[in-house]
Motif scaffolding. Structure first.
Motif, PDB file in Angstrom:
ATOM      1  N   PRO A 269       0.973  -1.013  -0.180  1.00  0.00           N
ATOM      2  CA  PRO A 269      -0.176   0.143  -0.405  1.00  0.00           C
ATOM      3  C   PRO A 269       0.628   1.206  -0.110  1.00  0.00           C
ATOM      4  N   ASN A 270       0.426   2.610  -0.612  1.00  0.00           N
ATOM      5  CA  ASN A 270       1.523   3.614  -0.990  1.00  0.00           C
ATOM      6  C   ASN A 270       1.388   4.681   0.526  1.00  0.00           C
ATOM      7  N   GLY A 271       0.860   4.197   1.257  1.00  0.00           N
ATOM      8  CA  GLY A 271       1.307   4.682   2.438  1.00  0.00           C
ATOM      9  C   GLY A 271       2.333   3.677   3.603  1.00  0.00           C
ATOM     10  N   HIS A 272       2.415   2.291   3.179  1.00  0.00           N
ATOM     11  CA  HIS A 272       3.732   1.992   3.978  1.00  0.00           C
ATOM     12  C   HIS A 272       5.001   2.524   3.600  1.00  0.00           C
ATOM     13  N   PRO A 273       5.218   2.419   5.539  1.00  0.00           N
ATOM     14  CA  PRO A 273       7.220   2.801   5.058  1.00  0.00           C
ATOM     15  C   PRO A 273       7.695   2.746   3.841  1.00  0.00           C
ATOM     16  N   LEU A 274       7.737   1.334   3.209  1.00  0.00           N
ATOM     17  CA  LEU A 274       8.348   0.462   2.351  1.00  0.00           C
ATOM     18  C   LEU A 274       8.298   1.090   0.935  1.00  0.00           C
ATOM     19  N   ALA A 275       6.965   0.988   0.776  1.00  0.00           N
ATOM     20  CA  ALA A 275       6.666   2.002  -0.387  1.00  0.00           C
ATOM     21  C   ALA A 275       7.213   2.787  -1.059  1.00  0.00           C
ATOM     22  N   SER A 276       7.914   3.941  -0.164  1.00  0.00           N
ATOM     23  CA  SER A 276       8.698   4.992  -1.290  1.00  0.00           C
ATOM     24  C   SER A 276      10.500   4.762  -0.239  1.00  0.00           C
ATOM     25  N   VAL A 277      10.271   3.625  -0.519  1.00  0.00           N
ATOM     26  CA  VAL A 277      11.734   3.461  -0.219  1.00  0.00           C
ATOM     27  C   VAL A 277      12.434   3.426  -1.898  1.00  0.00           C
ATOM     28  N   ASP A 278      12.810   4.050  -2.650  1.00  0.00           N
ATOM     29  CA  ASP A 278      13.341   4.399  -3.663  1.00  0.00           C
ATOM     30  C   ASP A 278      14.456   3.660  -4.517  1.00  0.00           C
ATOM     31  N   ASN A 279      14.465   4.053  -5.801  1.00  0.00           N
ATOM     32  CA  ASN A 279      16.269   4.116  -6.545  1.00  0.00           C
ATOM     33  C   ASN A 279      17.041   2.496  -5.944  1.00  0.00           C
ATOM     34  N   GLU A 280      18.038   2.443  -5.895  1.00  0.00           N
ATOM     35  CA  GLU A 280      19.076   1.397  -5.093  1.00  0.00           C
ATOM     36  C   GLU A 280      19.056   1.577  -3.876  1.00  0.00           C
ATOM     37  N   ASN A 281      18.262   2.145  -3.183  1.00  0.00           N
ATOM     38  CA  ASN A 281      18.104   2.143  -1.407  1.00  0.00           C
ATOM     39  C   ASN A 281      17.169   1.046  -1.140  1.00  0.00           C
ATOM     40  N   ASN A 282      18.296   0.334  -0.053  1.00  0.00           N
ATOM     41  CA  ASN A 282      17.315  -0.492   0.876  1.00  0.00           C
ATOM     42  C   ASN A 282      16.554  -0.519   1.838  1.00  0.00           C
ATOM     43  N   ALA A 283      15.930  -1.207   2.483  1.00  0.00           N
ATOM     44  CA  ALA A 283      15.174  -0.956   3.597  1.00  0.00           C
ATOM     45  C   ALA A 283      14.426  -2.508   4.262  1.00  0.00           C
ATOM     46  N   ILE A 284      15.277  -2.761   5.787  1.00  0.00           N
ATOM     47  CA  ILE A 284      14.600  -4.023   6.353  1.00  0.00           C
ATOM     48  C   ILE A 284      13.197  -3.381   7.099  1.00  0.00           C
ATOM     49  N   TYR A 285      12.201  -4.087   7.037  1.00  0.00           N
ATOM     50  CA  TYR A 285      10.964  -3.758   8.440  1.00  0.00           C
ATOM     51  C   TYR A 285      10.637  -4.791   8.852  1.00  0.00           C
ATOM     52  N   VAL A 286      10.664  -4.201  10.539  1.00  0.00           N
ATOM     53  CA  VAL A 286      10.886  -5.620  11.417  1.00  0.00           C
ATOM     54  C   VAL A 286       9.801  -5.237  12.276  1.00  0.00           C
ATOM     55  N   TYR A 287       8.542  -6.929  12.120  1.00  0.00           N
ATOM     56  CA  TYR A 287       8.041  -6.754  13.343  1.00  0.00           C
ATOM     57  C   TYR A 287       8.331  -7.761  14.192  1.00  0.00           C
ATOM     58  N   GLY A 288       8.078  -6.958  15.917  1.00  0.00           N
ATOM     59  CA  GLY A 288       8.027  -7.164  17.042  1.00  0.00           C
ATOM     60  C   GLY A 288       6.940  -7.668  17.884  1.00  0.00           C
ATOM     61  N   SER A 289       6.894  -8.482  18.581  1.00  0.00           N
ATOM     62  CA  SER A 289       6.061  -8.883  19.467  1.00  0.00           C
ATOM     63  C   SER A 289       5.749  -7.946  19.628  1.00  0.00           C
ATOM     64  N   THR A 290       6.085  -7.442  20.619  1.00  0.00           N
ATOM     65  CA  THR A 290       6.482  -6.392  21.613  1.00  0.00           C
ATOM     66  C   THR A 290       6.551  -5.122  21.205  1.00  0.00           C
ATOM     67  N   LEU A 291       7.706  -5.447  20.543  1.00  0.00           N
ATOM     68  CA  LEU A 291       8.114  -3.943  19.529  1.00  0.00           C
ATOM     69  C   LEU A 291       7.291  -3.036  18.923  1.00  0.00           C
ATOM     70  N   GLY A 292       6.886  -3.906  18.027  1.00  0.00           N
ATOM     71  CA  GLY A 292       5.623  -4.038  17.366  1.00  0.00           C
ATOM     72  C   GLY A 292       6.776  -3.057  15.937  1.00  0.00           C
ATOM     73  N   GLU A 293       6.337  -2.239  15.193  1.00  0.00           N
ATOM     74  CA  GLU A 293       6.734  -2.343  13.459  1.00  0.00           C
ATOM     75  C   GLU A 293       8.145  -1.290  13.534  1.00  0.00           C
ATOM     76  N   THR A 294       9.352  -1.302  12.979  1.00  0.00           N
ATOM     77  CA  THR A 294      10.668  -0.377  12.954  1.00  0.00           C
ATOM     78  C   THR A 294      10.818  -1.013  11.763  1.00  0.00           C
ATOM     79  N   MET A 295      11.657   0.293  10.779  1.00  0.00           N
ATOM     80  CA  MET A 295      12.083  -0.183   9.871  1.00  0.00           C
ATOM     81  C   MET A 295      13.609   0.602   9.863  1.00  0.00           C
ATOM     82  N   TYR A 296      14.801   0.239   9.243  1.00  0.00           N
ATOM     83  CA  TYR A 296      15.796   0.177   9.133  1.00  0.00           C
ATOM     84  C   TYR A 296      16.658   0.545   7.634  1.00  0.00           C
TER      85      TYR A 296
END
Lengths: 428, 428
Positions: A269-296
């Protein structure tokens, strides 16, 4: 001041970056580590090739044993790439009681566990931060910072080449072929792009990430892989009309102790933080059971970013050497590997099809989905001008994967359906 | 199995989260650490208050010395908040040779250096990952993973309350007041929101981040702070028309050894990864001179995320205890503090003004900017219906800050200008 001696295997792009950083930042790094860092030997293929950084040519050698068997060298940095030779070199370095830093994802995805066991046996460090997502410090984040939480899912945009190609197709309206050419001319894709565009490179990174996130010894054979070669400009356009972006993502998810790892073109979905990771960039989106969602997020490759990750590993080894605690931060999988049953997997799907634009054909489609109890979240239809054909795009609600696939098979074979394809959809 | 004893100061939201995680994940954490982790004492204000987690009431105490002076306790987790009492408790814990984990940003922003020195003297760890950006492991990333690179700039969305308020104003069209009420009813803002909406909370986090990123001992007095109380719905609408999103960001930037730290409402181009960090989420965007741009995104607060960060510190301490190397990872500033000269600062600016809609007034405006050699990147003008007034929004090119401010002052005093305001603009 104490001295740490480093041997470098390979002097290509990343090797050049490492030497450049070690030279430029010498004073700061040595002050921080409390010891001097000497580059003692560099294994090269050709001693006379011109180099982009100043280096004392006397430390260059074409004989690996000059580096691997030098008793004064404390740390080996492996940057030659490939699997077989790199494997032998690293094994020998560890057996010679040297710490090792590598950027080699192919090697770590295939022989990581074996080499890590050897490192533990030798009480030496074997670090490989640069092997996944270039400059993003994701491996150390998974083993150290997120250790307190139970990670349940990872989504990664971990291949810069394919992300660049899909970004160009999305934003510049280019075809797959033109985008690939553009990537090649900018150095983001190799002359033979197979490993990238077929998803193999991303799969290797997902193997390494899954190992660290879930403590499960995933192997390449366990990963279901689909590349981007069949993604068309039209797929992207119709996904956009429904509010989605097409990315090549790796997903690794654990459920009741069983794991599902896949790499495939996926709608976000366009609103997902990963959707705007463009070009040669990378990102890892992590779901923790307590932490919730973080992105690098960050650059996935390149001389500078990869060199920074290699150097961060080097500094970690030196810190451990200073404290006399090398070999204690080796992270080996502890859980058993169970592949998740395909019929337990649920997802949303994006279906694109061309259908004869004749009375009743549309209700054949909706009847099929109704019968299979697959409900639809979004639907877009438009006529293909002058052809009596309708272009139809559908986003289903979450449904069982096996059920969806069998329904899709029925749909594909209908008389009124001219062609049809589908992609997985990641939830927002 | 070896045993590590933990004392907890404070049993509110985060304390509850910590106890919950320690209980739920006991087996996994202990297997990973190779030792049992015992919660030995918990300092509370009221022993009889009902708790949201099961706890043996015999370990609760209202006397701090039961925790701080218990010779069997190895690690103190401070979660009482506030400055004075927390300072005394942590100092006493360190002097009693205990390791300390705290989530207290107010304390670390004011007395961090002093306490870190004490920790180093006692050869004990003092970790505070949870003090900045809740669940995002940014502090360890700065000290460990990015240590190889020279960080030149940090931009942080580090206050969830104000980010929630501005997101609501942007996406739901609410006024500042209505958004604040919504934040309060959801528990994202306190009854007295001053510290958040005036930017103080964000400034404290920027102090801590600057210290770790640049090794410079920044103090609260060094931070230029503007809150969001004067941001209107109209500011956001006209920024959007020009392709920008308004966020409260902290910026910390080093140039020629001098630092500039500021917290203020700022326009970000919509394509910037920080622009899509919405609601109560936080993110830190880091510019490395070699690495390039990386971003760390996640929940900025809340029981779970903050507890995970506290526990990641706890695990780091236990690992160091097991290896006998506590007190070796204390990070103290090593460079001198120099505030950057205001007249060396350059930026783009967003100007919004109302102007009498009469012949020649617009050229008065453009003449002024031309005279001051401030060139304009974007301009939007529309009439305010029925009022003979024009609404004008401008994005300038990069310009000297002092020059811009003096020009703005002239503009503001023009007869034809009814009111005017400006914000800083961050480049894409």
């Amino acid at each position: 001041m104490k001295k740490v001696s480093v041997g470098l295997l390979g002097f290509g792009t990343v090797g050049t970056g490492v030497v450049r950083l070690l030279t430029q930042e010498k004073e700061r790094l040595e002050a921080r580590m409390g010891c001097s860092i000497e580059l003692k030997k560099v294994l090269v293929r050709n001693k006379n090739r011109p180099r982009k950084v100043l280096i004392d040519s006397r430390i260059l050698t074409t004989d690996a044993s000059d580096v691997l068997d030098d008793p004064e060298i404390d740390i080996i940095i492996e940057l030659i790439g490939g699997v077989d030779k790199a494997y032998r070199y690293i094994l020998r370095a560890l057996q010679n009681k040297k710490n090792v830093v590598t950027a080699n994802k192919d090697l770590m995805a295939s022989y990581g566990e074996e080499l890590l066991l050897e490192a533990r046996k030798s009480k030496k460090d074997l670090f490989y931060e640069a092997s996944v997502a270039g400059g993003i410090p994701i491996l150390r984040t998974l083993t150290d910072s997120l250790a307190a939480d139970r990670i349940v899912k990872l989504i990664g945009i971990v291949n810069g080449t394919t992300n660049y190609i899909l970004s160009q197709m999305s934003h510049e309206g280019l075809s797959y072929e033109k985008s690939l050419q553009s990537a090649q001319s900018l150095g983001f894709a190799e002359a033979d792009p197979t490993s990238d565009v077929e998803g193999l490179d991303a799969a290797r990174k997902m193997v390494i990430l899954s190992h660290l996130a879930f403590s499960i010894p995933v192997r390449m054979d366990d990963v279901k892989i689909t590349g981007i070669t069949d993604v068309t400009r039209e797929d992207i356009v119709y996904a956009q009309k429904l509010g989605y972006t097409v990315k090549l993502v790796g997903v690794s998810e654990v459920n009741n102790g069983a794991i599902d790892v896949r790499v495939e073109p996926t709608l976000l979905p366009n609103g997902h933080p990963l959707a705007s990771v463009d070009n040669e960039n990378n990102a890892i989106y992590v779901y923790g059971s307590t932490l919730g969602e973080t992105m690098y997020y960050g650059p996935g490759a390149g001389e500078g970013p990869t060199a920074v990750s290699v150097l961060s590993d080097l500094l970690a080894v030196i810190r451990n050497m200073n404290l006399g605690v090398t070999g204690n931060h080796i992270f080996l999988p502890r859980r058993e590997m169970h592949n998740r049953e395909e019929n337990s997997i649920e997802s949303q799907f994006f279906v694109r099809l061309h259908m004869k634009d004749e009375p009743g054909s549309f209700s054949l489609l909706t009847d099929l989905f109704k019968e299979q109890r697959i409900s639809l979240e979004k639907l877009y239809q438009e006529p293909i001008v002058g052809k009596d054909i309708a272009e139809i795009s559908i986003i289903t609600h979450t449904t069982n994967k096996i059920l969806f696939e069998s329904s899709f098979d029925v749909l594909r074979k209908m008389d009124v359906v001219l062609n049809a394809k589908y992609y997985r959809v990641e939830r927002g």
